[in-house]
Design a protein around this motif. Structure first.
Motif, short mmCIF file in Angstrom:
data_model
loop_
_atom_site.label_atom_id
_atom_site.label_comp_id
_atom_site.label_asym_id
_atom_site.label_seq_id
_atom_site.Cartn_x
_atom_site.Cartn_y
_atom_site.Cartn_z
N PRO A 1 0.82 -1.22 -0.08
CA PRO A 1 -0.04 -0.12 -0.09
C PRO A 1 0.91 1.18 -0.05
O PRO A 1 1.92 1.40 0.65
N VAL A 2 0.59 2.15 -0.98
CA VAL A 2 1.49 3.31 -0.91
C VAL A 2 0.84 4.73 -0.58
O VAL A 2 -0.54 4.76 -0.55
N GLY A 3 1.46 5.60 0.02
CA GLY A 3 0.77 6.74 0.65
C GLY A 3 0.75 6.69 2.03
O GLY A 3 1.74 6.13 2.72
N SER A 4 -0.33 7.07 2.65
CA SER A 4 -0.34 7.12 4.19
C SER A 4 0.79 7.98 4.69
O SER A 4 1.63 7.34 5.67
N ASP A 5 1.01 9.20 4.51
CA ASP A 5 2.02 10.15 5.12
C ASP A 5 3.43 9.64 4.74
O ASP A 5 4.17 9.76 5.16
N PHE A 6 3.55 8.93 3.50
CA PHE A 6 4.70 8.65 2.73
C PHE A 6 5.54 10.03 2.59
O PHE A 6 6.64 10.28 2.98
N PHE A 7 4.83 11.01 2.15
CA PHE A 7 5.29 12.41 1.87
C PHE A 7 4.87 13.24 3.28
O PHE A 7 3.90 13.10 3.69
N HIS A 8 5.83 14.06 3.45
CA HIS A 8 5.45 15.16 4.58
C HIS A 8 4.46 16.11 4.33
O HIS A 8 3.71 16.62 5.38
N VAL A 9 4.40 16.73 3.07
CA VAL A 9 3.60 17.57 2.81
C VAL A 9 2.90 17.44 1.43
O VAL A 9 3.32 16.52 0.60
N ASP A 10 2.03 18.31 1.16
CA ASP A 10 1.10 18.08 -0.01
C ASP A 10 0.72 19.48 -1.00
O ASP A 10 0.13 19.32 -1.78
N THR A 11 1.61 20.43 -0.47
CA THR A 11 1.08 21.77 -1.33
C THR A 11 2.65 22.33 -1.78
O THR A 11 3.84 22.28 -0.76
N LEU A 12 2.47 23.47 -2.49
CA LEU A 12 3.62 24.10 -2.69
C LEU A 12 4.16 25.12 -1.39
O LEU A 12 5.39 25.44 -1.52
N GLY A 13 3.15 25.60 -0.72
CA GLY A 13 3.30 26.37 0.51
C GLY A 13 4.02 25.53 1.53
O GLY A 13 4.26 25.87 2.74
#
Length: 211
Positions: free
Chosen positions: A73-85
């Protein structure tokens, strides 16, 4: 032409077949912290080292079993942020190590390295479990992996974007869920699934965890 490459498989022992469910939930790639301010320092390199080191430790045990399939399963806060800001999906500011684009591109490359490591063991099946930090990038990551591995016979990317994902292995039904879905909603939907007689049901929440 897909950039993915052939990965030689390790020879595993014979015996009862198994399936491995493994995912780097809550890796928070792109997170930054300074040890002078908090207990531990954290960076993109820290996240990468943690993922690959712990994966190697797990696989050192896994190779003693006849693993015929790996579910990721991929995702679930694999990345810390989700926007350019530099915020979560809903706009909460975060301390970041790198720009948004850098975090996205390098994170995608890290996920490929992780999956290619798993491909040494068995064919890999990938499905979505979006997080509250990276809801949009989780969907982007799924599409990226689908394109990257489109010509790979040992990688199956399930391009389904529903909030709950279900899959069967043997007589077991497993579910992964997107963050922040209420328990009563989950139970309501689970009741509408036809489960084969004699099946066990597992809800996969975190790496190695079931409820």
């Amino acid at each position: 032409v897909s950039q993915s490459r052939y990965i030689a498989k390790l020879k595993l022992p014979e015996g009862d077949p198994h399936s491995l469910v493994i995912s780097p939930f809550d890796l928070h790639y792109g997170k930054y912290s300074w040890s002078g301010e908090v207990r531990e320092a954290y960076s993109r390199q820290t996240a990468k080292d943690l993922l690959m080191t712990k994966t190697a430790e797990i696989l050192a045990d896994v190779i003693h079993y006849n693993v015929e399939k790996i579910v990721v399963p991929v995702g679930s806060d694999f990345f810390h942020v989700d926007t350019l800001g530099g915020t979560t999906t809903k706009g909460t500011p975060q301390d970041c190590d790198g720009t948004f684009i850098q975090i996205m591109v390098e994170g995608q490359q890290l996920m490929v390295e992780f999956i290619d490591t798993l491909r040494q063991i068995a064919p890999v099946e990938i499905l979505l479990t979006a997080g509250n930090h990276d809801f949009k990038l989780s969907h982007v990551l799924l599409q990226y992996l689908g394109a990257y591995y489109r010509n790979c016979t040992d990688v199956n990317v399930i391009r389904c974007h529903k909030f709950r994902q279900y899959f069967e292995y043997g007589e077991n039904l497993l579910m992964t869920k997107t963050a922040e879905i209420l328990a009563d909603v989950i139970h309501y939907n689970v009741e509408k699934i036809v489960v084969p007689v004699g099946s066990d049901f597992f809800h996969v929440d975190t790496l190695g965890g079931t409820t």
